[in-house]
Design an enzyme around this catalytic site. Structure first.
Site, PDB file in Angstrom:
ATOM      1  N   VAL A 192      -1.784  -7.729  -3.560  1.00  0.00           N
ATOM      2  CA  VAL A 192      -1.328  -9.004  -2.671  1.00  0.00           C
ATOM      3  C   VAL A 192      -2.347  -9.645  -2.468  1.00  0.00           C
ATOM      4  O   VAL A 192      -3.408  -8.479  -2.163  1.00  0.00           O
ATOM      5  CB  VAL A 192      -0.139  -7.490  -1.426  1.00  0.00           C
ATOM      6  CG1 VAL A 192      -0.298  -9.137  -0.416  1.00  0.00           C
ATOM      7  CG2 VAL A 192       0.647  -7.498  -2.028  1.00  0.00           C
ATOM      8  N   GLY A 242      -0.096   3.910  -0.233  1.00  0.00           N
ATOM      9  CA  GLY A 242      -0.743   5.158   0.426  1.00  0.00           C
ATOM     10  C   GLY A 242      -0.552   6.250   1.131  1.00  0.00           C
ATOM     11  O   GLY A 242       1.341   6.229   1.447  1.00  0.00           O
ATOM     12  N   PHE A 243      -0.739   7.261   2.264  1.00  0.00           N
ATOM     13  CA  PHE A 243      -0.301   8.082   3.102  1.00  0.00           C
ATOM     14  C   PHE A 243       1.025   7.521   4.349  1.00  0.00           C
ATOM     15  O   PHE A 243       1.823   7.440   4.425  1.00  0.00           O
ATOM     16  CB  PHE A 243      -1.693   8.547   4.171  1.00  0.00           C
ATOM     17  CG  PHE A 243      -2.125   9.985   3.524  1.00  0.00           C
ATOM     18  CD1 PHE A 243      -1.396  10.842   2.858  1.00  0.00           C
ATOM     19  CD2 PHE A 243      -3.768   9.960   3.237  1.00  0.00           C
ATOM     20  CE1 PHE A 243      -2.183  11.966   2.266  1.00  0.00           C
ATOM     21  CE2 PHE A 243      -4.430  10.488   2.024  1.00  0.00           C
ATOM     22  CZ  PHE A 243      -3.458  12.049   1.481  1.00  0.00           C
ATOM     23  N   ASP A 294      -5.375   3.673   8.063  1.00  0.00           N
ATOM     24  CA  ASP A 294      -7.057   2.892   8.364  1.00  0.00           C
ATOM     25  C   ASP A 294      -7.147   1.929   8.983  1.00  0.00           C
ATOM     26  O   ASP A 294      -7.814   1.274   9.331  1.00  0.00           O
ATOM     27  CB  ASP A 294      -7.771   3.502   6.576  1.00  0.00           C
ATOM     28  CG  ASP A 294      -7.850   4.991   6.638  1.00  0.00           C
ATOM     29  OD1 ASP A 294      -7.875   5.299   7.505  1.00  0.00           O
ATOM     30  OD2 ASP A 294      -8.558   4.753   5.507  1.00  0.00           O
ATOM     31  N   GLY A 319       0.887  -0.914   0.021  1.00  0.00           N
ATOM     32  CA  GLY A 319      -0.011   0.179   0.336  1.00  0.00           C
ATOM     33  C   GLY A 319       1.167   1.503   0.245  1.00  0.00           C
ATOM     34  O   GLY A 319       1.592   1.674   1.177  1.00  0.00           O
ATOM     35  N   ALA A 323      -6.305  11.001   7.161  1.00  0.00           N
ATOM     36  CA  ALA A 323      -4.731  10.851   6.703  1.00  0.00           C
ATOM     37  C   ALA A 323      -4.217  11.799   7.949  1.00  0.00           C
ATOM     38  O   ALA A 323      -3.293  10.334   7.827  1.00  0.00           O
ATOM     39  CB  ALA A 323      -4.635  11.592   5.355  1.00  0.00           C
ATOM     40  N   GLN A 324      -4.457  11.448   8.996  1.00  0.00           N
ATOM     41  CA  GLN A 324      -3.155  12.412   9.917  1.00  0.00           C
ATOM     42  C   GLN A 324      -2.819  11.393  10.302  1.00  0.00           C
ATOM     43  O   GLN A 324      -1.819  10.726  10.709  1.00  0.00           O
ATOM     44  CB  GLN A 324      -3.509  13.219  11.063  1.00  0.00           C
ATOM     45  CG  GLN A 324      -3.076  14.418  10.159  1.00  0.00           C
ATOM     46  CD  GLN A 324      -1.948  14.646   9.955  1.00  0.00           C
ATOM     47  OE1 GLN A 324      -1.406  14.893  10.599  1.00  0.00           O
ATOM     48  NE2 GLN A 324      -1.103  15.675   8.968  1.00  0.00           N
ATOM     49  N   GLU A 363     -19.345  17.530   1.044  1.00  0.00           N
ATOM     50  CA  GLU A 363     -18.168  18.693  -0.077  1.00  0.00           C
ATOM     51  C   GLU A 363     -18.745  17.914  -1.678  1.00  0.00           C
ATOM     52  O   GLU A 363     -18.653  19.076  -2.602  1.00  0.00           O
ATOM     53  CB  GLU A 363     -16.648  17.527  -0.014  1.00  0.00           C
ATOM     54  CG  GLU A 363     -15.935  18.616   1.825  1.00  0.00           C
ATOM     55  CD  GLU A 363     -14.198  17.987   1.753  1.00  0.00           C
ATOM     56  OE1 GLU A 363     -14.010  19.083   2.630  1.00  0.00           O
ATOM     57  OE2 GLU A 363     -14.185  17.479   0.900  1.00  0.00           O
TER      58      GLU A 363
HETATM   59  C1  FAD Z   1     -13.326  10.413  -0.706  1.00  0.00           C
HETATM   60  C2  FAD Z   1     -12.608  10.109   0.750  1.00  0.00           C
HETATM   61  C3  FAD Z   1     -12.120  11.438   0.956  1.00  0.00           C
HETATM   62  C4  FAD Z   1     -11.511  11.673   2.082  1.00  0.00           C
HETATM   63  N1  FAD Z   1     -10.939  13.081   2.551  1.00  0.00           N
HETATM   64  C5  FAD Z   1     -10.487  12.987   3.930  1.00  0.00           C
HETATM   65  C6  FAD Z   1     -10.449  14.705   4.979  1.00  0.00           C
HETATM   66  O1  FAD Z   1     -11.025  15.635   3.933  1.00  0.00           O
HETATM   67  N2  FAD Z   1      -8.910  14.369   5.359  1.00  0.00           N
HETATM   68  C7  FAD Z   1      -8.721  13.266   5.711  1.00  0.00           C
HETATM   69  O2  FAD Z   1      -8.171  13.702   7.358  1.00  0.00           O
HETATM   70  N3  FAD Z   1      -9.081  12.019   5.462  1.00  0.00           N
HETATM   71  C8  FAD Z   1     -10.198  11.995   4.410  1.00  0.00           C
HETATM   72  N4  FAD Z   1      -9.526  10.845   3.940  1.00  0.00           N
HETATM   73  C9  FAD Z   1      -9.575   9.381   4.467  1.00  0.00           C
HETATM   74  C10 FAD Z   1      -8.328   9.362   3.801  1.00  0.00           C
HETATM   75  O3  FAD Z   1      -7.811   9.659   2.649  1.00  0.00           O
HETATM   76  C11 FAD Z   1      -7.749   8.380   5.010  1.00  0.00           C
HETATM   77  O4  FAD Z   1      -8.038   7.892   6.352  1.00  0.00           O
HETATM   78  C12 FAD Z   1      -6.410   7.666   4.127  1.00  0.00           C
HETATM   79  O5  FAD Z   1      -6.131   7.718   3.133  1.00  0.00           O
HETATM   80  C13 FAD Z   1      -5.681   6.282   5.027  1.00  0.00           C
HETATM   81  O6  FAD Z   1      -4.675   6.302   4.859  1.00  0.00           O
HETATM   82  P1  FAD Z   1      -3.598   4.653   4.747  1.00  0.00           P
HETATM   83  O7  FAD Z   1      -2.741   4.657   4.039  1.00  0.00           O
HETATM   84  O8  FAD Z   1      -4.321   4.128   6.096  1.00  0.00           O
HETATM   85  O9  FAD Z   1      -4.567   4.219   3.267  1.00  0.00           O
HETATM   86  P2  FAD Z   1      -4.720   4.556   1.599  1.00  0.00           P
HETATM   87  O10 FAD Z   1      -4.380   6.145   1.450  1.00  0.00           O
HETATM   88  O11 FAD Z   1      -6.042   3.828   1.301  1.00  0.00           O
HETATM   89  O12 FAD Z   1      -4.053   3.791   1.011  1.00  0.00           O
HETATM   90  C14 FAD Z   1      -4.111   2.179   0.942  1.00  0.00           C
HETATM   91  C15 FAD Z   1      -2.958   1.822  -0.179  1.00  0.00           C
HETATM   92  O13 FAD Z   1      -3.343   0.810  -0.430  1.00  0.00           O
HETATM   93  C16 FAD Z   1      -3.414   0.112  -1.666  1.00  0.00           C
HETATM   94  N5  FAD Z   1      -3.828  -1.398  -1.647  1.00  0.00           N
HETATM   95  C17 FAD Z   1      -4.853  -1.964  -0.535  1.00  0.00           C
HETATM   96  N6  FAD Z   1      -5.232  -3.208  -1.199  1.00  0.00           N
HETATM   97  C18 FAD Z   1      -4.153  -3.782  -1.691  1.00  0.00           C
HETATM   98  C19 FAD Z   1      -3.696  -4.217  -2.412  1.00  0.00           C
HETATM   99  N7  FAD Z   1      -4.733  -5.598  -1.444  1.00  0.00           N
HETATM  100  N8  FAD Z   1      -2.775  -5.008  -2.804  1.00  0.00           N
HETATM  101  C20 FAD Z   1      -1.946  -3.398  -3.520  1.00  0.00           C
HETATM  102  N9  FAD Z   1      -2.008  -2.597  -2.759  1.00  0.00           N
HETATM  103  C21 FAD Z   1      -3.559  -2.177  -1.907  1.00  0.00           C
HETATM  104  C22 FAD Z   1      -4.576   0.656  -1.875  1.00  0.00           C
HETATM  105  O14 FAD Z   1      -3.705   1.072  -3.883  1.00  0.00           O
HETATM  106  C23 FAD Z   1      -3.986   2.020  -1.670  1.00  0.00           C
HETATM  107  O15 FAD Z   1      -2.558   2.874  -2.806  1.00  0.00           O
HETATM  108  C24 FAD Z   1     -10.803  10.284   2.854  1.00  0.00           C
HETATM  109  C25 FAD Z   1     -11.217   9.051   2.129  1.00  0.00           C
HETATM  110  C26 FAD Z   1     -11.773   9.273   0.905  1.00  0.00           C
HETATM  111  C27 FAD Z   1     -11.845   8.202   0.634  1.00  0.00           C
END
Ligand code: FAD
Length: 442
Positions: free
Chosen positions: A83, A17-18, A305, A15, A322-323, A174
C-alpha cells in the site's frame, strides 16, 4: 484488483501482523467486507526470527499463510500488495496493484529498521525484520564460516569468524546467545579445522546495560549468562560506521567483521498521505485516541507498533512489542462489533503481561509485574509462551519437535545455504525494503 462490490461496509486492513490478524479474527461472522493487504502472503512471528537467522528453525515454522488464517471468514479478500498512498478525502488507497475505496481503514503496518540516517550502515549491515532478511543472515553466517575454513590468511579468518551485533535489546541478546551456542555445539564438530576460540561474538550497546527495556535485576543476570557463553559485551559504546569490513565506534574501537547484524532500533512504518496532528513525526507513528482512531480523521484507525496512544501510565505510548498490538487489535475488533450493533465503543486499556528474553540453552530472563527471575524455569516459560502464540497448530508441533531435537542433540538442524547471500546483488539488497510490485512485473 478484482474485489467484489459490497453492499455492507468495506473495512480495509493494511498489515497482517499481530494487530491486523487479531482485529480481523474478532470480526468473523459480522456483516462487513474485509480486504486485507500485505506485502507478504504470510504472517511473520517476529520474536522467533533470530532462530531462523541462526539455523535453529526453518522459516516455515514461524510464518503462516494469511489466506489460511481467514479461510473461514466470509466476504474476506486478501491482496498481496504494497500500500503506497492513502487519500483521506476520497477514502481511497493506492497500492502496487491498483486503487480501492474503503468505508473504514485500519492501518497496522508495524515498524521498519531504523538506521538513524547512517547510509553506510544501512547499505552494509544485515537488518532482521522479515523472513527473507533472516534467511540472508543465515546464509551469510554459514558462507562466512565456510570461507573461514578454507582460508590460510589469519587476518581474513579472524574477520570471517568475528560476528558483531549492534543493540543489546531482546533481539540482540537472543541472537548473541544463539550464535555463542552455535560456536559451542557445532563449530568444532562440523569444521574440524576451526577451533572454538577462533570465533568471536561481540554485542555492542549504547546504554549502560543489556536489555535496557527490562528490569535491572534480569539485565545483570542476562549479562552473566551471555558472558558465560563467551559473548563479548561492549556497553556505552556507540557505533559510528561500517564500511562492509570494519565496524567503527565513536570512541575509536574497531571490529573487523564480515557479519554485522543491526538490531539497534526500529521506527514506525506509516503509509504516505496522512500528516499534521495525525502523526508523531519523531517516532513515525500515528497519534491515536483511546479507541485507536487517528486524531483528526473520522474513519481511519491505527493499531500496534505504528500507533501511538498516550495515557497517564504510558506518556510515551505503549512499548512496540506484540502484546499491545494483539490487545489493541482485539479491542478494536470488539468495538467494531459494538458499533455495528449501535452500541458505544470501549476505550483501550493495556494489560502488561510481562517481558522475557532467552539467552541460549536452558536460560532465559523474565519480568512479570514485581517478579524478576532468570534461569531454567524462565526458559521453560519462554518456550511455552512462544509455542502458545505461534500461529497454526502445524507450526507449534514442528517448532516443539525442533526444539526437543536440538535440546537432546546440541544441534541446529537448519544449517543450509539454500540461496547464497550476495551483498552486491541489487535484487537481494532490494529485499531490505521488500516491494511486491516486482512479483507482478516478473
Ligand atoms: C526481530 C524481532 C524480534 C522481536 N521479538 C519480540 C519479542 O520477543 N516479544 C515481543 O513481544 N515482541 C517482539 N518483537 C516486536 C513485535 O514483533 C512487534 O511489536 C509486533 O510484530 C507488532 O505487531 P504489528 O501488527 O503492529 O506489526 P507487524 O507484526 O510488524 O506487522 C506489520 C505487517 O504489515 C505489513 N506491511 C507494512 N507496511 C505495509 C505496506 N505499506 N503495504 C502492505 N503491507 C505492509 C508487513 O508486511 C507486516 O506483515 C520483535 C520484533 C522483531 C523485529
Amino acid at each position: 484488483m478484482n474485489v467484489p462490490k459490497s453492499s455492507v461496509p468495506r473495512i480495509v486492513v493494511i498489515g497482517g501482523g499481530f494487530a491486523g490478524v487479531s482485529f480481523i479474527k474478532k470480526l468473523r461472522g459480522q456483516k462487513v467486507q474485509i480486504v486485507l493487504f500485505d506485502r507478504h502472503n504470510y504472517h511473520t512471528f517476529q520474536p522467533l526470527l533470530y532462530q531462523v537467522s541462526t539455523a535453529g528453525l526453518e522459516p516455515d515454522s514461524i510464518a503462516y499463510p494469511l489466506r489460511k488464517i481467514f479461510r473461514k471468514n466470509l466476504d474476506f479478500h486478501f491482496r498481496l500488495a504494497e500500500v503506497e498512498y492513502i487519500d483521506t478525502h476520497n477514502n481511497t488507497i493506492d497500492t502496487s496493484i491498483g486503487s480501492l475505496q474503503y468505508d473504514y481503514l485500519i492501518i497496522a503496518t508495524g515498524t521498519r529498521t531504523n538506521f538513524f540516517g547512517n547510509a553506510s550502515i544501512a547499505e552494509y549491515s544485515m537488518p532482521m525484520k522479515t523472513v527473507p532478511q533472516a534467511l540472508n543472515i543465515r546464509s551469510l553466517i554459514l558462507q562466512n564460516i565456510e570461507k573461514a575454513d578454507i582460508t590460510v590468511d589469519q587476518a581474513e579468518r579472524r574477520q570471517l569468524l568475528n560476528f558483531v551485533i549492534a543493540g543489546a535489546g531482546p533481539t540482540g541478546v537472543e541472537l548473541a546467545g544463539a550464535l555463542a551456542e552455535f560456536r559451542k555445539g557445532i563449530l568444532e564438530n562440523d569444521y574440524p579445522q576451526l577451533e572454538e576460540e577462533d570465533m568471536h561474538v561481540h554485542l555492542i550497546e549504547g546504554q549502560d546495560r543489556v536489555l535496557p527495556p527490562m528490569s535491572e535485576k534480569v539485565s545483570i543476570k542476562a549479562q552473566k549468562f551471555l558472558e558465560n557463553l563467551g559473548v563479548q559485551i561492549h556497553l556505552e559504546t556507540f557505533i559510528s560506521d561500517y564500511d562492509g569490513k570494519t565496524v567503527t565506534t565513536k570512541d575509536g574501537k574497531k571490529f573487523d567483521t564480515a557479519t554485522f547484524i543491526w538490531a539497534a532500533g526500529v521506527t514506525g512504518a506509516p503509509v504516505k498521505g496522512i500528516d499534521g496532528e495525525a502523526m508523531v513525526k519523531k517516532a513515525n507513528r500515528y497519534s491515536v485516541d483511546q479507541f485507536n482512531k487517528i486524531k483528526g480523521l473520522k474513519n481511519i484507525y491505527a493499531l500496534g507498533d505504528v500507533a501511538l496512544m498516550t495515557s497517564e501510565e504510558y506518556p510515551k505510548g505503549h512499548p512496540q512489542v506484540a502484546q499491545p498490538a494483539i490487545q489493541q487489535g482485539k479491542n478494536l475488533g470488539k468495538n467494531f462489533r459494538k458499533m455495528l450493533d449501535g452500541h458505544k465503543m470501549e476505550p483501550f486499556k493495556y494489560l502488561d503481561k510481562g517481558t522475557m528474553a532467552t539467552v541460549g540453552r536452558n536460560k532465559a530472563v523474565v519480568d512479570i509485574g514485581k517478579m524478576h527471575f532468570g534461569g531454567a524455569f524462565a526458559w521453560f516459560l519462554w518456550m511455552f509462551v512462544h509455542l502458545w502464540f505461534l500461529v497454526g497448530f502445524r507450526n507449534r508441533v514442528i517448532t516443539f519437535f525442533n526444539w526437543t531435537y536440538s535440546y537432546i542433540n546440541y544441534d541446529k538442524a537448519a544449517r543450509l545455504i539454500i540461496r547464497p547471500y550476495k551483498k552486491s546483488s541489487p535484487s537481494l539488497s532490494k529485499e531490505k525494503e521488500p516491494n511486491t510490485s516486482s512479483i507482478f512485473e516478473a
